[in-house]
Design an enzyme around this catalytic site. Structure first.
Site, PDB file in Angstrom:
ATOM      1  N   GLU A   1       6.409  53.241 -50.509  1.00 56.42           N
ATOM      2  CA  GLU A   1       7.655  52.655 -51.059  1.00 56.42           C
ATOM      3  C   GLU A   1       7.603  52.543 -52.577  1.00 56.42           C
ATOM      4  O   GLU A   1       8.678  52.607 -53.174  1.00 56.42           O
ATOM      5  CB  GLU A   1       7.878  51.278 -50.414  1.00 56.42           C
ATOM      6  CG  GLU A   1       8.160  51.362 -48.927  1.00 56.42           C
ATOM      7  CD  GLU A   1       6.943  51.737 -48.079  1.00 56.42           C
ATOM      8  OE1 GLU A   1       5.822  51.414 -48.528  1.00 56.42           O
ATOM      9  OE2 GLU A   1       7.099  52.350 -47.022  1.00 56.42           O
TER      10      GLU A   1
ATOM     11  N   ASP B   1       2.051  57.070 -45.687  1.00 57.69           N
ATOM     12  CA  ASP B   1       2.344  55.647 -45.481  1.00 57.69           C
ATOM     13  C   ASP B   1       2.326  54.939 -46.841  1.00 57.69           C
ATOM     14  O   ASP B   1       1.895  55.513 -47.842  1.00 57.69           O
ATOM     15  CB  ASP B   1       1.261  55.078 -44.546  1.00 57.69           C
ATOM     16  CG  ASP B   1       1.538  53.637 -44.125  1.00 57.69           C
ATOM     17  OD1 ASP B   1       2.712  53.204 -44.158  1.00 57.69           O
ATOM     18  OD2 ASP B   1       0.563  52.940 -43.757  1.00 57.69           O
TER      19      ASP B   1
ATOM     20  N   ASP C   1       6.801  49.373 -39.363  1.00 57.66           N
ATOM     21  CA  ASP C   1       6.123  48.356 -38.554  1.00 57.66           C
ATOM     22  C   ASP C   1       7.073  47.511 -37.714  1.00 57.66           C
ATOM     23  O   ASP C   1       7.395  46.380 -38.070  1.00 57.66           O
ATOM     24  CB  ASP C   1       5.306  47.441 -39.469  1.00 57.66           C
ATOM     25  CG  ASP C   1       4.216  48.222 -40.189  1.00 57.66           C
ATOM     26  OD1 ASP C   1       3.915  49.351 -39.762  1.00 57.66           O
ATOM     27  OD2 ASP C   1       3.679  47.701 -41.180  1.00 57.66           O
TER      28      ASP C   1
END
Ligand code: MIG
Length: 795
Positions: free
Chosen positions: A399, A396, A479
């Protein structure tokens, strides 16, 4: 050729006249006064085009492309106006006046055409401008909001932690710059292999052309000719690799929440699944299992003995997947940080100092995953998790997300552009490598996984990704919210990720943020059961979202669809196998199979799950009917066995407990007995649901579902063949590869749509049968003889 000023300081230039060109092997170089463009012929349907406004090429090894073939059998012909490169399938002409490239097929149809000029550039960007026609559709582009057809909007590629995906929000977490163009007849692909910021303007600026642009002085793209969409994807996957087979349990139902802790809670969650008779394979531990968010640690109060807990759970059939974020807490007492500093593995500023941002653990350093040494080190660190019995890794925040930059503009909330990444001797700024960060994190994790558990297949799921991610990890779409809009939007999003070479895709079932209503949850579970990655997840401050939290009716619905998912395991696993061979998606838009049918070119509220099943989810509240489009051919309503002719719209009943499912006429669907988790039972009885057409074949792949021995030939492939004639049918079972004993004892063959009681049944082996006159199903049971078996039925 000249240049012109559009705004102050933005000087746009373009290639101009080609002065000279050279050929060397499969490579051609075209020089103009200021620039150079290179065409490499890779195969008869694929060429690579690289353009540099600096006359030299970067030649940094690609992260995405692992196999770049060389094709030398092509001809080059110079004419007055252009230079022609001809392969068996395509001709590319390079206009001597301006460098623009026009590609046509062997019949002379123009497939792709630069317009006005070839490349243009400013001091910061390079752009390519191609003709767009009104019949063009655009697919792929990875994870984007919007409908299936991406036409009409401008998209940016810049991996971003964007928690609110309103309908036109862009960019999100992933970058897969594969653009598939389909004009109703021919498909082609453009894969831009650049990890810097990219823009694709697909007709927002103008409806005569589309552009793609990179924030660099060099453009690098692969042109892939179809002519079909499938060929574009498979050629793209020949370049970037295919998903390898995941462990079979990863196809089971997966339960997640931010966060399950402490240990007692995890255990009682597991027990609830078994008590409530809801199958489940995987439980996720979100960030709270760690010691104050330090990666590769455990919170010893919450999880005093992880090894023991994991073993107990395993015995009940549960696998545990733990989250791992990239940010490493700055802490002089924390070995991971100390080691990373000592070994020089973190991203640094130009000054040479380590860059520190802020993430869950507070001030944190970011491993430089572009370095081989960092990836190795990171991979080995997973010993703390995988070595203790953790089954898979969830990546997670990669990015990467950085809380130290506070901005309304989420694209800025990441490691700053001027931080340096090393990339093993090809140092460039973060700006240039940004979109590869999560990809390389997964790459390190995957390699580590293989070292730590050499006999197992890695299972990973990631939020951020770059082209080629399918080699390492499955993906989920971050999300979302418990909104009907997100349920609906997930269909085209998943399908386009699938078309972009990543078959193993899913989203948070039930919605991550906000509270799901019982109705929404039920509908989402139905859809989720037909997504490759099937995981429910919910955020920390939401109401509980486990399948039994929405009342009895919804609990029953969840059980029904999760059980159906498990019964379909042999079918589903076979689809994963095929995807691992071809690169094609499992959850696929109808346009992939029925490209000639205009009605499906932008159809994104129904989809195919593998070769035989079509799903038409309900994605609005208070709805118990829906319109379904049936493409060419015949279709069975899965629930009623009613047969419909294709090429029509029908209205079907879809009360809350019913997901409209259709089976293509001419399908054979292998099914397993119900089970609580994958591998709980040996599939000693394999049921084939047979939906006749005149002739039907199906090939079933089976192996142990866990180890890598299939790579040494330990698998079984069985071919099934049905032939229907006027007075009966015949069915053949032919094992064609017998490298693995699946321990099957019996087959149950359920022939659907049989209108007469058979008068004679013959079989090479002992059998029994039953004809259900109401259901119109002829059911034949026979033993698996492991050799060829032939059944004939006469009515
Ligand atoms: O800042 O780990 O998308 O699935 O539960 C939020 C906590 C961090 C974002 C992920 C979500 C996960 C959450 N994470």
């Amino acid at each position: 050729m000249g240049f012109w000023e559009t705004q102050e300081n933005v000087r746009v230039q373009c290639t101009g006249k080609i002065d000279k060109f050279y050929r060397e092997g499969n490579t051609l170089l075209f020089y103009s006064e200021k620039a150079v463009q290179r065409v490499k012929v890779l195969s008869s349907n694929c060429i690579r085009i690289t353009f540099s406004s600096k006359k030299t090429f970067l030649d940094i090894p690609s992260f995405a492309v692992v196999n770049e073939p060389i094709e030398e059998s092509f001809s080059v012909q110079e004419k007055d106006e252009a230079i022609f490169i001809r392969t068996k399938e395509i001709t590319a002409s390079i206009d001597k006046q301006n460098g623009r490239i026009i590609i046509s097929d062997s019949k002379g149809n123009i497939i792709s055409e630069d317009i006005d000029y070839g490349f243009s550039w400013t001091k910061d960007t390079v752009k390519c401008k191609k003709k767009m026609s009104s019949s063009d559709h655009f697919y792929g582009l990875g994870e984007k909001t919007g409908y299936l057809d991406k036409k009409g909007r401008k998209y940016v590629m810049w991996n971003t932690d964007e928690p609110t995906h309103t309908p036109t929000k862009d960019p999100l977490y992933k970058t897969i710059p594969l653009l598939i163009t389909f004009n109703g007849h021919y498909a082609s692909g453009i894969f831009v292999d650049k990890t810097c910021k990219l823009w694709f303007d697909l007709g927002e600026e103008n409806n005569e052309y589309f552009t793609f642009e990179a924030e660099d002085f060099e453009m690098d793209y692969y042109f892939i000719y179809g002519p079909g969409i499938k060929r574009v994807i498979s050629t793209y996957c020949d370049l970037t690799g295919k998903m390898s087979l995941p462990p079979m349990w990863a196809l089971g139902y997966q339960q997640c929440r931010f966060s399950y802790y402490p240990e007692e809670m995890v255990k009682s969650l597991a027990d609830s699944f078994r008590q409530k008779d809801i199958p489940c394979d995987v439980i996720y531990l979100d960030i709270d299992y760690m010691n104050k968010y330090r990666v590769f640690t455990w919170n010893s109060n919450r999880f005093p003995d992880p090894e023991k807990m994991l073993k107990e759970l395993r015995e009940k059939g549960f696998k545990v997947v733990t989250i791992v974020d990239p940010g490493v807490k700055k802490d002089a007492e924390y070995d991971v940080y100390v080691e990373g500093v000592k070994k020089d593995l973190f991203c640094k500023q130009v000054t040479g100092e380590i860059y520190h941002g802020k993430v869950w653990p507070g001030v944190a350093a970011f491993p430089d995953f572009s370095k081989e040494e960092t990836r190795q080190w990171w991979g080995e660190k997973h010993q703390e998790l995988l070595g203790k019995g953790v089954a898979g890794i969830w990546n997670d925040m990669n990015e990467p997300s950085d809380f130290s930059i506070e901005s309304q503009d989420r694209t800025l909330c990441t490691v700053p552009n001027d931080v340096i990444m090393d990339n093993d001797g090809h140092p460039r700024t973060f700006a240039k490598y940004h979109n590869s960060y999560g990809f390389n994190m997964c790459r390190g994790t995957y390699e580590g996984f293989k070292k730590i558990k050499p006999n197992e297949r890695p299972f990973m799921v990631t939020r951020s990704a770059y082209a080629g991610i399918q080699r390492y990890s499955s993906v989920w779409t971050g999300d979302n919210h418990s909104w009907w809009e997100h349920l609906a939007a997930s269909m085209p999003m998943h399908m386009n990720i699938g078309l972009s070479g990543v078959p193993f895709v899913g989203g948070d079932v039930g919605g991550f943020q906000d509270n799901a209503t019982p109705e929404l949850f039920a509908r989402w579970m139905q859809l989720g059961a037909f997504t490759p990655f099937f995981r429910a997840h919910s955020c920390i401050d939401t109401k509980p979202h486990e399948p039994w939290e929405f009342g009895e009716e919804v609990e029953d619905i969840c059980r029904k669809y999760i059980k159906l998912r498990y019964k379909l395991l042999p079918y589903n696993y076979n689809e994963f196998y095929k995807a691992s061979q071809t690169g094609l998606p499992i959850m696929r838009p109808l346009v992939l199979e029925y490209a000639d049918d205009e009605d499906v070119h932008n159809l994104c509220d129904q989809f195919l799950y593998g070769e035989s099943i079509m799903i038409a989810p309900v994605y609005r509240p208070s709805t118990d009917k829906r319109c379904v489009y049936l493409p060419e051919g015949g279709w069975y309503d899965y629930w009623t066995d009613k047969v419909y002719e294709g090429k029509q719209y029908i209205l079907v009943d879809a009360p809350l407990d019913t997901l409209p499912i259709f089976i293509k006429c001419g399908s054979i669907i292998p099914m397993a007995p119900e089970m609580n988790y994958v591998g709980e039972k040996v599939v000693d009885v394999l049921t084939l649901e047979i939906y006749p057409d005149k002739e039907t074949t199906y090939s079933l792949y089976e192996d142990d579902g866990l180890s890598n021995r299939y790579k040494e030939g330990e698998y079984r492939i069985t071919n099934f063949e049905l032939m229907v004639n006027q007075d009966g049918l015949s069915f053949n079972i032919t094992p064609v590869h017998k490298g693995y004993d699946v321990k099957r004892e019996k087959y149950v063959l359920n022939f659907h749509d049989i209108n007469k009681e058979p008068v004679k049944i013959q079989c090479t082996d002992e059998f029994s049968y039953y004809y259900d006159v109401h259901k119109r199903i002829l059911s034949i049971t026979l033993k698996d003889a492991k050799t060829q078996q032939v059944i004939t039925v006469n009515y």
